[in-house]
Design a protein around this motif. Structure first.
Motif, PDB file in Angstrom:
ATOM      1  N   THR B 153       8.581   9.958   0.727  1.00 54.45           N
ATOM      2  CA  THR B 153       8.920   8.539   0.757  1.00 54.45           C
ATOM      3  C   THR B 153       9.011   8.088  -0.678  1.00 54.45           C
ATOM      4  O   THR B 153       8.055   8.243  -1.437  1.00 54.45           O
ATOM      5  CB  THR B 153       7.829   7.733   1.483  1.00 54.45           C
ATOM      6  OG1 THR B 153       7.798   8.145   2.843  1.00 54.45           O
ATOM      7  CG2 THR B 153       8.106   6.236   1.405  1.00 54.45           C
ATOM      8  N   SER B 154      10.142   7.555  -1.072  1.00 54.67           N
ATOM      9  CA  SER B 154      10.336   7.170  -2.472  1.00 54.67           C
ATOM     10  C   SER B 154      11.138   5.881  -2.501  1.00 54.67           C
ATOM     11  O   SER B 154      12.334   5.874  -2.262  1.00 54.67           O
ATOM     12  CB  SER B 154      11.072   8.309  -3.187  1.00 54.67           C
ATOM     13  OG  SER B 154      11.325   7.984  -4.527  1.00 54.67           O
ATOM     14  N   ARG B 155      10.412   4.799  -2.745  1.00 57.03           N
ATOM     15  CA  ARG B 155      11.051   3.477  -2.688  1.00 57.03           C
ATOM     16  C   ARG B 155      10.699   2.696  -3.943  1.00 57.03           C
ATOM     17  O   ARG B 155       9.529   2.601  -4.296  1.00 57.03           O
ATOM     18  CB  ARG B 155      10.566   2.721  -1.437  1.00 57.03           C
ATOM     19  CG  ARG B 155      10.851   3.443  -0.130  1.00 57.03           C
ATOM     20  CD  ARG B 155      10.130   2.796   1.052  1.00 57.03           C
ATOM     21  NE  ARG B 155      10.253   3.615   2.250  1.00 57.03           N
ATOM     22  CZ  ARG B 155       9.417   3.564   3.295  1.00 57.03           C
ATOM     23  NH1 ARG B 155       8.381   2.740   3.276  1.00 57.03           N
ATOM     24  NH2 ARG B 155       9.597   4.340   4.335  1.00 57.03           N
ATOM     25  N   ASP B 156      11.707   2.162  -4.543  1.00 56.51           N
ATOM     26  CA  ASP B 156      11.490   1.360  -5.745  1.00 56.51           C
ATOM     27  C   ASP B 156      11.108  -0.072  -5.378  1.00 56.51           C
ATOM     28  O   ASP B 156      11.483  -0.560  -4.320  1.00 56.51           O
ATOM     29  CB  ASP B 156      12.778   1.331  -6.577  1.00 56.51           C
ATOM     30  CG  ASP B 156      12.856   2.516  -7.524  1.00 56.51           C
ATOM     31  OD1 ASP B 156      11.942   3.347  -7.523  1.00 56.51           O
ATOM     32  OD2 ASP B 156      13.855   2.610  -8.259  1.00 56.51           O
ATOM     33  N   PRO B 157      10.398  -0.734  -6.260  1.00 56.57           N
ATOM     34  CA  PRO B 157      10.041  -2.124  -5.955  1.00 56.57           C
ATOM     35  C   PRO B 157      11.231  -3.079  -6.056  1.00 56.57           C
ATOM     36  O   PRO B 157      11.287  -4.074  -5.344  1.00 56.57           O
ATOM     37  CB  PRO B 157       8.976  -2.465  -6.991  1.00 56.57           C
ATOM     38  CG  PRO B 157       9.119  -1.466  -8.071  1.00 56.57           C
ATOM     39  CD  PRO B 157       9.733  -0.244  -7.484  1.00 56.57           C
ATOM     40  N   GLU B 158      12.182  -2.750  -6.914  1.00 56.48           N
ATOM     41  CA  GLU B 158      13.326  -3.647  -7.107  1.00 56.48           C
ATOM     42  C   GLU B 158      14.545  -2.835  -7.510  1.00 56.48           C
ATOM     43  O   GLU B 158      14.422  -1.849  -8.241  1.00 56.48           O
ATOM     44  CB  GLU B 158      13.042  -4.638  -8.231  1.00 56.48           C
ATOM     45  CG  GLU B 158      12.165  -5.764  -7.826  1.00 56.48           C
ATOM     46  CD  GLU B 158      11.969  -6.722  -8.993  1.00 56.48           C
ATOM     47  OE1 GLU B 158      12.567  -7.805  -8.980  1.00 56.48           O
ATOM     48  OE2 GLU B 158      11.223  -6.352  -9.930  1.00 56.48           O
ATOM     49  N   TYR B 237       6.682  -4.680  -1.278  1.00 55.70           N
ATOM     50  CA  TYR B 237       5.235  -4.545  -1.485  1.00 55.70           C
ATOM     51  C   TYR B 237       4.886  -3.644  -2.663  1.00 55.70           C
ATOM     52  O   TYR B 237       3.697  -3.417  -2.945  1.00 55.70           O
ATOM     53  CB  TYR B 237       4.571  -4.004  -0.208  1.00 55.70           C
ATOM     54  CG  TYR B 237       5.205  -2.748   0.310  1.00 55.70           C
ATOM     55  CD1 TYR B 237       6.203  -2.809   1.289  1.00 55.70           C
ATOM     56  CD2 TYR B 237       4.861  -1.510  -0.190  1.00 55.70           C
ATOM     57  CE1 TYR B 237       6.820  -1.659   1.753  1.00 55.70           C
ATOM     58  CE2 TYR B 237       5.465  -0.359   0.274  1.00 55.70           C
ATOM     59  CZ  TYR B 237       6.438  -0.433   1.245  1.00 55.70           C
ATOM     60  OH  TYR B 237       7.055   0.701   1.691  1.00 55.70           O
ATOM     61  N   GLY B 238       5.906  -3.103  -3.336  1.00 55.96           N
ATOM     62  CA  GLY B 238       5.591  -2.298  -4.522  1.00 55.96           C
ATOM     63  C   GLY B 238       6.270  -0.950  -4.520  1.00 55.96           C
ATOM     64  O   GLY B 238       7.164  -0.686  -3.718  1.00 55.96           O
ATOM     65  N   TYR B 239       5.834  -0.137  -5.421  1.00 60.09           N
ATOM     66  CA  TYR B 239       6.449   1.164  -5.682  1.00 60.09           C
ATOM     67  C   TYR B 239       5.833   2.172  -4.711  1.00 60.09           C
ATOM     68  O   TYR B 239       4.666   2.556  -4.874  1.00 60.09           O
ATOM     69  CB  TYR B 239       6.140   1.515  -7.136  1.00 60.09           C
ATOM     70  CG  TYR B 239       6.859   2.693  -7.741  1.00 60.09           C
ATOM     71  CD1 TYR B 239       8.183   2.975  -7.443  1.00 60.09           C
ATOM     72  CD2 TYR B 239       6.186   3.512  -8.639  1.00 60.09           C
ATOM     73  CE1 TYR B 239       8.823   4.048  -8.038  1.00 60.09           C
ATOM     74  CE2 TYR B 239       6.826   4.580  -9.247  1.00 60.09           C
ATOM     75  CZ  TYR B 239       8.147   4.849  -8.935  1.00 60.09           C
ATOM     76  OH  TYR B 239       8.776   5.912  -9.514  1.00 60.09           O
ATOM     77  N   ASP B 240       6.598   2.584  -3.734  1.00 59.05           N
ATOM     78  CA  ASP B 240       6.055   3.385  -2.635  1.00 59.05           C
ATOM     79  C   ASP B 240       6.394   4.857  -2.845  1.00 59.05           C
ATOM     80  O   ASP B 240       7.538   5.268  -2.708  1.00 59.05           O
ATOM     81  CB  ASP B 240       6.640   2.865  -1.318  1.00 59.05           C
ATOM     82  CG  ASP B 240       5.873   3.369  -0.098  1.00 59.05           C
ATOM     83  OD1 ASP B 240       5.034   4.265  -0.251  1.00 59.05           O
ATOM     84  OD2 ASP B 240       6.134   2.851   0.997  1.00 59.05           O
ATOM     85  N   GLN B 241       5.398   5.643  -3.163  1.00 61.22           N
ATOM     86  CA  GLN B 241       5.582   7.037  -3.562  1.00 61.22           C
ATOM     87  C   GLN B 241       4.616   7.917  -2.789  1.00 61.22           C
ATOM     88  O   GLN B 241       3.460   8.093  -3.171  1.00 61.22           O
ATOM     89  CB  GLN B 241       5.316   7.172  -5.071  1.00 61.22           C
ATOM     90  CG  GLN B 241       6.250   6.348  -5.944  1.00 61.22           C
ATOM     91  CD  GLN B 241       7.619   6.993  -6.067  1.00 61.22           C
ATOM     92  OE1 GLN B 241       7.747   8.106  -6.543  1.00 61.22           O
ATOM     93  NE2 GLN B 241       8.656   6.304  -5.599  1.00 61.22           N
ATOM     94  N   ARG B 242       5.099   8.461  -1.704  1.00 60.52           N
ATOM     95  CA  ARG B 242       4.232   9.296  -0.872  1.00 60.52           C
ATOM     96  C   ARG B 242       4.893  10.637  -0.577  1.00 60.52           C
ATOM     97  O   ARG B 242       6.111  10.717  -0.484  1.00 60.52           O
ATOM     98  CB  ARG B 242       3.944   8.589   0.449  1.00 60.52           C
ATOM     99  CG  ARG B 242       3.015   7.397   0.326  1.00 60.52           C
ATOM    100  CD  ARG B 242       2.893   6.653   1.646  1.00 60.52           C
ATOM    101  NE  ARG B 242       4.030   5.784   1.886  1.00 60.52           N
ATOM    102  CZ  ARG B 242       4.387   5.297   3.083  1.00 60.52           C
ATOM    103  NH1 ARG B 242       3.695   5.629   4.161  1.00 60.52           N
ATOM    104  NH2 ARG B 242       5.427   4.505   3.205  1.00 60.52           N
ATOM    105  N   VAL B 243       4.097  11.649  -0.423  1.00 58.73           N
ATOM    106  CA  VAL B 243       4.612  12.982  -0.091  1.00 58.73           C
ATOM    107  C   VAL B 243       3.699  13.598   0.963  1.00 58.73           C
ATOM    108  O   VAL B 243       2.477  13.425   0.911  1.00 58.73           O
ATOM    109  CB  VAL B 243       4.646  13.889  -1.345  1.00 58.73           C
ATOM    110  CG1 VAL B 243       5.000  15.329  -0.960  1.00 58.73           C
ATOM    111  CG2 VAL B 243       5.646  13.368  -2.372  1.00 58.73           C
ATOM    112  N   GLU B 244       4.298  14.273   1.921  1.00 57.67           N
ATOM    113  CA  GLU B 244       3.515  15.019   2.905  1.00 57.67           C
ATOM    114  C   GLU B 244       4.137  16.394   3.090  1.00 57.67           C
ATOM    115  O   GLU B 244       5.359  16.517   3.230  1.00 57.67           O
ATOM    116  CB  GLU B 244       3.519  14.285   4.252  1.00 57.67           C
ATOM    117  CG  GLU B 244       2.738  15.055   5.323  1.00 57.67           C
ATOM    118  CD  GLU B 244       2.796  14.401   6.705  1.00 57.67           C
ATOM    119  OE1 GLU B 244       3.462  13.354   6.843  1.00 57.67           O
ATOM    120  OE2 GLU B 244       2.191  14.943   7.636  1.00 57.67           O
TER     121      GLU B 244
END
Lengths: 337, 337, 337, 337
Positions: B153-158, B237-244
Motif C-alpha cells: 500500500t503506497s499512498r501519498d498525502p497530496e 489522513y497522511g502518508y500511507d506506507q504498508r507492506v505485507e
C-alpha cells in the motif's frame, strides 16, 4: 401478529445453523417443518428444537399452505429448482449461495421472483458481519467520500479436500464468490472488467485438478472504484478476513476478529490471539443477522437486503475471473452476459 | 584508516539530507566538496557542515583525485551522464533513483560500472526502512516460508503540482517506481508479467495531463509469487506506507509509523496518531542507513546492497505497467526488453 | 548571535550522550571543554567531536570566563557542590538528576540559583519524551478535562548489580524518582500524601540489601488527582514504560515504543515487537529535546522547563515513599518538609 | 439423563438474563418455575420462554420437590435468607453477588452449604469473561511465572442515580466488589492488607452522600503479589474494563472489547471503536458461561467454580477498603475477621 411459519429444505451444517438462529433469535418466526434426503439423526435434532415435522421429501413443505417462508439449504445443484417451486407456491425464499452456476437457471429464479412478488434473499452472510457492515455504513454515510480502492484479504486456514476442489467449480466459485459479492457491496457499483492472476502454490494437487489455490483478482467498477482481492487456500495462522475501503476523504478498514483481546508479553515475544480459525465461529453473528433481516423484510413487506440480482452478479464476476485466468487477459463483464 | 573523501553533485533537498547523514552518522566519511548549478545559500549551508569546497561545476569534483566517492543528487536527466563520468574517473558512485528513464542510458551506466569495478549504489532508500527491512529479514530467514502474495500500500498525502506530473514520467515512474523495487526486494525474484489498472479519481487535471492518480498493479514473479500494489496520490489522513508478505508458513506485515504511540479516548472516539505525513520524516532512518551501507561497501570492498541492475529492473517494470495501462492487457517483461 | 559556549563536567555515558546531542542537534551551542576525574580515552572521544579542551579538574571549566553554560554529569554526590560553584561563577547549569539526596544541599543549590539569576535545569529527560509530552499537551489543552487518575507503569528489563542497589539510595531514589517527577508533571499539582507497598520478589539479595524490587506507590495530589506507579526491577520482555492520564472528559495513554511496527503471523502466534530494551534507545529523543529546550531557555532568556523545585519535590516524594514503606502507613508530605 | 429442573427467584434484569441463557444455551437444564414480588409482565415473558409456573411467593419454588436448582436473583437483602431456605430444602443454589454485606449472615449461608452438601455458586460472572479467563489460564499454566503485580482498571460509563449510591453500600460494595474478586482470582492467593484512596471528583453529590466516585485500592496478597485497582464512576468514552497480570516470566493483559474491529482514518484522526458501553453487552458471554459451569458442576457432581468462600472474601476486602478510606491507613485483613 401471527408468527411466520418456516420450512427448511436441507438440514446439513448450514440448515441446522439457521434453524438454531431462528429458534433462539427470531421471535417472529417458528420452524414448522424440515426436510432432508438423509434423515439420520434429524428427528432427534428437530425434536430438541421443538420442530414438529420432519420429511424426506421437500415437496411436503412446498405443498403445506401454512408454511410462509422456505430456506433452501440443500446442495447447490438443487437450489434453482427448489427455489422456483417454492416461489411458485407463494413462499418467501431464502436461498443459500450460490443460486446456481448457470446464468440461465439463475435468470429463471429471478423471473419467478418477479412474477410472484415473494421475498427472495441470497445467503451472502458476510454483508451482515459486524465489521464489514460497519465499513458499508461508514462508506454510505459519506465519511470516507467516494470509494477509490477496495482491498479484500480472504484466506482460508486450510484447503478443502481435493475431491471437493474437483466438483466445486474452483476457487472463484466456491470461495472468492463471497469476495466478489463483498466487492460489489462495498463499491456500491457494478463491475465492468475483471482480471485474475492465480497459481497453485499451496498444493500441487490443486493445480493438477485444474484449479489455483492462490489468486489476486482486480475488478474495475462502473463508478471508477478499483477492487483487489487476494485469496489463499491456506493461511497457517488462521482464517484471514479483512476488508479496507479507501476513498477521497479517508479509509475504513476491518481487522480480524479474535477470541480474546489479550496481549501476552514474554522474553520471546509480544503476542496476540490468532484470527478466529473456523468460518462458523467467525461469521456466527452474520448468520444470525441475515436471518433477522430476512424475516423483517417479510414482516414489514420491505425489500430483502440481498436480492436475486446480487446472487446473479457475483456469479458473473466469478465467470469473468475464471475466463481471465484461462485466457490471461482482462475480461469485460459485457463478454460474459 | 583514512576517511573516505566524498563529493556531492546536486545539493537540493535530497543532496543536503545525505550531507547531513554523512556528517553526523558516518565517521568513516568526510564531505570534501559539493557542487550545484544554483549556489544560492549553498556556501552558508556548506560551511555549517564544515564542507570545504563549493563549486558550480561538477567536473571539479570528478577531476579531484582526492575524492573517493560521489553522490549523484542532481536532476534525473543528468544522472546517467554524471554517473558515467564519475565511474570512469574511478569514483565510487551513489546515484539517486531513477538512474534514467531510458533503458539504453541505464545500460551504459551498468557497463561503465562493470568495466571500472567501482562500487555503484542506487537510492532505493525504502529497502533500508526499519519496517520493510525487518520484513525482508524475516522472509529471508524462512520464517514465513515461500512468499506467495506481496501486498504494498503506497499512498501519498497530496498530489504533486500538475506541472510536475506533466514531466515526471507519470505515477509509475515518479511514485510506483519505489514500490516496484520493494516488490522485487520482498519477492526475492524477478518480475515476469505486469498488469496495471488506473484511473484519475483524485484530480481530473491529472487525467487531462495523461496520467492516473489511483492505480492497482499486479506483478507475477518468476518464483510464483504475486505482488499487488495499490497507489493513490492523495490519502487525506497522511502518508500511507504498508507492506505485507504472505507465505506458506505465515505472514509479516508492516504498519505505518506514527509520531507517538498514544491513544486518546474521548466521548467522541478512541483515536491514535495519523501516519507520519512527510516522506522525509517517515523515511529518515532509511536515508541514513543507505548511506551507512554504501560507505561500508566501499570500506570493506563488499557488494553494495542496491546495484545497477536494481535500478534497471524497476524501470523495466514501470515501463511494463505503463504499457499495460495504455493497452489494457497484461504485459510480459519479455515484451519490454 | 554568538554560539553558547558549553562545558561538560563528567563525561561518562550520560555526559557523552549530551555532548553528541549538542554537537549534532544544537547549532546554537558549541562544547568548548569537558572534564572528568578519569581521562582514559576521553581525549580521542573529545577530538572526534571537535571539543578543544579536556581537563581532569572541573575548576578549569568553572573558571573559564568564556564558558556560558555547564552540564553537571558527574557522580550524584558531587552534583550539588559543582552546581553551586558553577552558578556562583555565573554559568547556566544543567544538572543531571537527582540534584542530591539531601534536602538541605538541594535547598542550597536552589538558593544559589535564585540569587544569581542563571538558568538551572534538572535532567528529568522523560518529560521530553514524545509520548509523555503528548500526554502532557493533551492534558494541558483540556482535552481530557480535569485529571482524576494517573497511572504509570515503569519496569526495568533487568535489576542493576547488587552493589549498585546498596549505594543508590534504593528503588525509590534511583528508579522511581523519574516516575515521581512524571506523576507531578502529568498531575499539574503537588503531592500531598504518599503510600508505598513493596516487596522483594525478583531477587532475594535485593531484599537482603534492604531494598525492594517490586513496588506500587499511590500519591494523592492537592488538586484531587490520584497517581499510582507500579515498578519492577525485571520485566523479562523489555523496558516497560507506559503512562495513562484519566480525566473527566477522557483519557490519554502512551504505549511502549518498538523498533518496528511489524506484525508476524505464524501457526504458533501473532506477534509484535517487544518494547525497546535499553533506556538510551527508548529515551534518545527525550535526551536531545531536553538539551534543545535548555539552550533555548538560555538563548531566549525564558524559564527552563524543569526547574530546581522539580528536582527538590521529586526527592521529597521519594523520601515519603521510603518512609511509608518502612512504617507501613501513608505519609503526608508535610511530615517530610 | 433427565434435565435439571430450575427455579428462578427474582426475575428482574439479571434473573431474566439467566433465564434466557439457560433456555438457549444449557440443554441439560429447564426452567420450571419463576417467582417475583412484582408480576407485571412476568407471565408474558415467562410464556415466551416456555416457563410453566409463575409465582409471587418464592416458597412455592422451594417447596417444589421437583426443582433441583434455584437461582437467587432477588434483592441483595434477601439473598442470604432465601439461599439458606433453598439449601436446607436440598436445592443447589446459584446466588447473585453479593451474598450479603454482613459477615455473620454470609457465614450462616456457608454453614448451611457445608451441612447440606448441595452445590453453591456466587455470581462473580467476570471470572468467566473470555479475556479475564484467558489471563487466569495463562497465569495458572505458569507462562508468566509467579504473579508480582496485578492491575485492574474498572471504570463505569456513568454514575448510578444518587439514590442508589445512598443505599448500595458505596463504591467498594456495589462496584469494586467485582474487582476485589478479580484480584483474588488472578492472584491465586488471599489478601493480607488493603489500602484505599478515594475522592469525589465526578459528582459532588456522591461525596455529600458519604461516598467516593474515584478510587485507587492497593491490596497485598499472602503470596507476595500486589494488586492495584483503579475505579471511576464515569469514563466518558465507555465501560473501561482491563486487567493486567505481571509476573516473573512476563505479563498478560486484557484490552477492552469493542463492537467491531474497524479502523477509520480521516483527515482529523485515526480512530477505533470505543469500548462496549453497557455491562450486559460487555459481559454477556460471561453470564452464559457461569450458568454453563454451574449446571456442569451439578451434572458431574464436581465443585462449583465460585464458591461461598469467594463471596465471603470479596466482602471482607470491601470492608477493609472502606475502613482504610475512613481511617486513612492500610487495614490488615486480620482487623476485619
Amino acid at each position: 401478529m401471527e408468527k411466520i411459519n418456516v420450512g427448511i429444505i436441507g438440514v446439513g451444517r448450514i440448515g441446522r445453523l439457521h434453524a438454531k438462529s431462528i429458534t433462539y433469535n427470531i421471535p417472529d418466526a417458528v420452524i414448522k417443518s424440515v426436510s432432508d434426503i438423509k434423515l439420520d439423526g434429524v428427528n432427534e435434532w428437530a425434536e430438541s428444537l421443538g420442530i414438529k415435522n420432519v420429511y424426506d421429501d421437500y415437496h411436503k413443505i412446498i405443498e403445506d399452505k401454512e408454511i410462509d417462508a422456505v430456506l433452501v439449504c440443500s446442495s447447490t445443484d438443487t437450489h434453482a429448482q427448489i427455489s422456483i417451486e417454492a416461489i411458485e407456491a407463494g413462499k418467501h425464499v431464502f436461498c443459500e449461495k450460490p443460486i446456481d452456476y448457470d446464468l440461465d437457471r439463475i435468470s429463471k429464479v429471478l423471473t419467478a421472483v418477479k412474477k410472484s412478488g415473494v421475498k427472495f434473499q441470497v445467503g451472502f452472510n458476510r454483508r451482515f458481519d459486524h465489521n464489514f457492515n460497519r465499513i458499508n455504513q461508514i462508506t454510505k454515510d459519506g465519511v470516507i467520500g467516494e470509494p477509490h480502492i477496495i482491498k479484500i484479504t480472504s484466506r482460508d486456514p486450510e484447503p478443502p479436500p481435493i475431491e471437493y476442489v474437483k466438483v466445486s467449480g474452483g476457487l472463484f466459485f466456491d470461495m472468492t464468490i463471497h469476495d466478489f459479492d463483498m466487492a460489489r457491496f462495498q463499491a456500491g457499483s457494478e463491475a465492468s472488467e475483471v482480471f485474475a492472476v492465480g497459481a497453485s502454490l499451496v498444493d500441487k494437487k490443486i493445480g493438477e485438478a485444474g484449479d489455483v489455490d492462490t489468486a489476486v483478482v482486480t475488478i474495475k467498477f462502473q463508478n471508477g472504484a478499483i477492487a483487489v482481492i487476494d485469496n489463499s487456500r491456506k493461511a497457517v495462522y488462521g482464517y484471514d478476513q479483512r476488508v479496507e475501503v479507501f476513498g477521497s476523504k479517508g479509509s475504513i478498514e476491518a481487522k480480524n476478529d479474535t477470541e480474546t483481546n489479550t496481549i501476552l508479553r514474554t522474553e520471546q515475544a509480544v503476542s496476540k490471539d490468532k484470527p478466529l480459525y473456523f468460518f462458523l465461529e467467525r461469521y456466527m453473528k452474520s448468520f444470525i443477522n441475515e436471518m433477522k433481516e430476512f424475516f423483517e423484510a417479510i414482516k414489514n413487506d420491505t425489500e430483502t437486503p440481498v436480492k436475486g440480482i446480487d446472487g446473479l452478479n457475483a456469479v458473473i464476476i466469478a465467470m469473468a475471473a475464471k475466463k481471465s485466468l484461462e485466457e490471461g487477459r482482462p475480461i469485460k463483464i459485457s463478454e460474459i452476459v
